[in-house]
Design an enzyme around this catalytic site. Sequence first.
Site, mmCIF file in Angstrom:
data_model
loop_
_atom_site.group_PDB
_atom_site.id
_atom_site.type_symbol
_atom_site.label_atom_id
_atom_site.label_comp_id
_atom_site.label_asym_id
_atom_site.label_seq_id
_atom_site.Cartn_x
_atom_site.Cartn_y
_atom_site.Cartn_z
ATOM 1 C CB SER A 29 -0.880 -0.038 1.251
ATOM 2 O OG SER A 29 -0.941 1.212 1.852
ATOM 3 N NE ARG A 30 -2.493 6.899 -1.190
ATOM 4 C CZ ARG A 30 -2.951 8.005 -1.715
ATOM 5 N NH1 ARG A 30 -2.497 8.431 -2.866
ATOM 6 N NH2 ARG A 30 -3.867 8.703 -1.103
ATOM 7 C CB ILE B 187 17.929 28.755 -16.524
ATOM 8 C CG1 ILE B 187 18.946 28.894 -15.388
ATOM 9 C CG2 ILE B 187 17.861 30.035 -17.371
ATOM 10 C CD1 ILE B 187 20.308 29.416 -15.771
ATOM 11 N N GLY C 107 9.923 28.148 -15.010
ATOM 12 C CA GLY C 107 8.896 28.633 -14.076
ATOM 13 C C GLY C 107 7.602 29.018 -14.782
ATOM 14 C CB CYS D 23 9.866 31.969 -15.860
ATOM 15 S SG CYS D 23 11.381 32.033 -16.751
ATOM 16 C CB THR E 284 14.159 33.469 -18.614
ATOM 17 O OG1 THR E 284 14.015 34.195 -17.399
ATOM 18 C CG2 THR E 284 15.630 33.380 -18.981
ATOM 19 N NE ARG E 285 13.137 27.239 -20.449
ATOM 20 C CZ ARG E 285 12.712 26.046 -20.100
ATOM 21 N NH1 ARG E 285 11.628 25.545 -20.664
ATOM 22 N NH2 ARG E 285 13.348 25.347 -19.186
ATOM 23 C CG MET F 19 9.729 36.728 -7.274
ATOM 24 S SD MET F 19 8.420 37.754 -6.575
ATOM 25 C CE MET F 19 9.362 39.023 -5.726
ATOM 26 C CD GLU G 149 15.327 37.698 -17.908
ATOM 27 O OE1 GLU G 149 15.442 36.576 -17.400
ATOM 28 O OE2 GLU G 149 16.298 38.399 -18.257
HETATM 29 P P1 5GP Z 1 6.888 27.442 -10.793
HETATM 30 O O1 5GP Z 1 6.814 26.461 -9.665
HETATM 31 O O2 5GP Z 1 5.871 28.539 -10.647
HETATM 32 O O3 5GP Z 1 6.840 26.793 -12.131
HETATM 33 O O4 5GP Z 1 8.337 28.105 -10.730
HETATM 34 C C1 5GP Z 1 8.773 28.825 -9.598
HETATM 35 C C2 5GP Z 1 10.139 29.386 -9.902
HETATM 36 O O5 5GP Z 1 10.091 30.296 -11.016
HETATM 37 C C3 5GP Z 1 10.741 30.245 -8.812
HETATM 38 O O6 5GP Z 1 11.239 29.497 -7.737
HETATM 39 C C4 5GP Z 1 11.821 31.007 -9.552
HETATM 40 O O7 5GP Z 1 12.996 30.258 -9.704
HETATM 41 C C5 5GP Z 1 11.195 31.186 -10.926
HETATM 42 N N1 5GP Z 1 10.690 32.568 -11.106
HETATM 43 C C6 5GP Z 1 9.877 33.271 -10.305
HETATM 44 N N2 5GP Z 1 9.617 34.496 -10.829
HETATM 45 C C7 5GP Z 1 10.286 34.560 -11.980
HETATM 46 C C8 5GP Z 1 10.437 35.580 -12.974
HETATM 47 O O8 5GP Z 1 9.843 36.651 -12.929
HETATM 48 N N3 5GP Z 1 11.264 35.281 -14.010
HETATM 49 C C9 5GP Z 1 11.919 34.090 -14.092
HETATM 50 N N4 5GP Z 1 12.735 33.906 -15.115
HETATM 51 N N5 5GP Z 1 11.785 33.110 -13.202
HETATM 52 C C10 5GP Z 1 10.976 33.350 -12.150
#
Ligand code: 5GP
Length: 372
Positions: free
Chosen positions: A26-27, A187, A190, A193, A195-196, A294, A314
Amino acid sequence: MTRIRDSIELDFCDVLFKPKRTTLNSRQEANVIREYKFKYYPKNLMSCGVMAANMATTGTFEINNVLQKYQAITCLHKHYDFNAPENLKYIAENYDKKESAHNAYTFISTGLKDDKEQVFSLLENKNFKIDKLCIDIANGYIPKLIDFVKEVRDKFPDVLIMVGNIVTGDMTQDLILSGADIVKVGIGPGSVCTTRKLTGVGRPQLSAILECADAAHGVDGFICADGGCTCAGDVAKAYGAGADFVMLGGMFAGTDEAAGDIIEKVIETNEVINKAGEVHLLQKKEKYKQFYGMSSQLAQEKHFGGMACYRASEGKVVEVPYKGSVENVIQEILGGLRSTMAYIGARRLKDIPKCTTFYRVNRQLNEIFGKS
Ligand code: 5GP
């Protein structure tokens, strides 16, 4: 010369666990609490390894209050003013209560541009015993970060240091050998996020975890998989790939304990025609909470007094459906994790990678009756 690495890079959605014959009936027999022994930090930590991200919405005292009951960690966001007596009181009491019985599950956070003195004075304060620090910057490859990790480790040999973010094994090892206990991996994965999109930089998260975990474990360090988990299964896959800790933002957003007000929206659904032949629109109310990256413009305005002109946003701002208490979310994650462990025959959290075989798939979810 431009190089192309053409090995396949995978994300959580590209794999599924292979179920295996198991000795677990079981779990409930699966133990999601692990004892962590660190490279530098001298104490052991009993935890499920799940962490709330140090974002202004999720790195809150309220989330901390709930998660610590489940031996899950909260990285407090760095915008708490620890000169304010009520904030100091919270953290002092929290640490004092926990330290005697078991561990405190609370990290404080800093970047590189923040007030170092405030962070150092908190770590130095003998009354509070705060001993867990998250050093968080978007690009963990800059040389200043290594210097800072070395400085903190020299000054505070007994502090648990987590630092990031990076996505490759070389930098994972550099950071650990410079004094980090845990390296944060991710990187661009998120949920808020961009960034990409803005920079074209990033790495699919499952492959990043696989490589960095292997590198970290080779030098007695740990990694925290940060970002990109959308459901309990993704958290399990992060552990399956070798993560020691898993950090979540979006999954804890939209809860009562996350910062921000509930937004109520009236949504028009179907048209109905009554007996008199009049057309009415059916309406229903839906609740949401705001969640923002953030590095989003909103975060810059709220917490840093505007966007520096050399920076571009970003991160984005979204409205997440309201989920009730964060207790529902952590219970679902730990329940899902126990089930995964039963399916693959892992009795202990630490055993998950050993018991993991992933199928590479081209369709992860069965969405015959829509997404749920
Ligand atoms: P999630 O769990 O929402 O997919 O990812 C959370 C993570 O996203 C955070 O711990 C942090 O590393 C990243 N993150 C939070 N805010 C930003 C943002 O404004 N830009 C980017 N590039 N990453 C973010």
